[in-house]
Design a protein around this motif. Structure first.
Motif: not given
Length: 122
Positions: A80-87, A103-107, A114-117
């Motif tokens: 869930m820490l990966s949400m930090g990339y978005v924020l 490209a960055r937005a796609g990543g 992945g976080v959703l899964v």
């Protein structure tokens, strides 16, 4: 995963992302003295309000993260820490005038998937 636990995760991750933005602002707030001037450098850093704001956000984030870890498995919480990339990307655009290309937005979108899964398997 309960809604309350997810909210704790979101707040903790948000504070961590805010800390990143504040620390970036701290490093561009004013010109820093050279490393060869350690006293001037230290004084400049201690007097930097953005540095203190970033450290406060980190401290609060860690405190909340400890609560999260007391209530769920690490294998659920850590991704869930990966949400930090978005924020961090959104905050960088809003407050630091950074750009996010396709490209960055796609990543970032792949990270969200992945976080959703992971969240659905909790």
């Amino acid at each position: 995963m309960t809604l309350a636990l997810f909210a704790l995760i979101v707040v903790s991750v948000s504070l961590n992302a805010l800390a990143q933005v504040a620390l970036r602002k701290a490093m561009t707030f004013r010109a820093l003295p050279a490393l060869s001037e350690p006293i001037a450098l230290g004084t400049s850093l201690v007097a930097n309000p953005w540095l203190w704001a970033g450290m406060a956000c980190y401290a609060a984030s860690i405190g909340l993260w400890l609560v999260v870890l007391s209530r769920t498995q690490v294998s659920v919480a850590y991704p869930m820490l990966s949400m930090g990339y978005v924020l961090a990307a959104v905050l960088g655009v809003l407050f630091l005038s950074e750009t996010v290309g396709p490209a960055r937005a796609g990543g970032i979108a792949l990270i969200c998937l992945g976080v959703l899964v992971v969240g659905k398997t909790a």
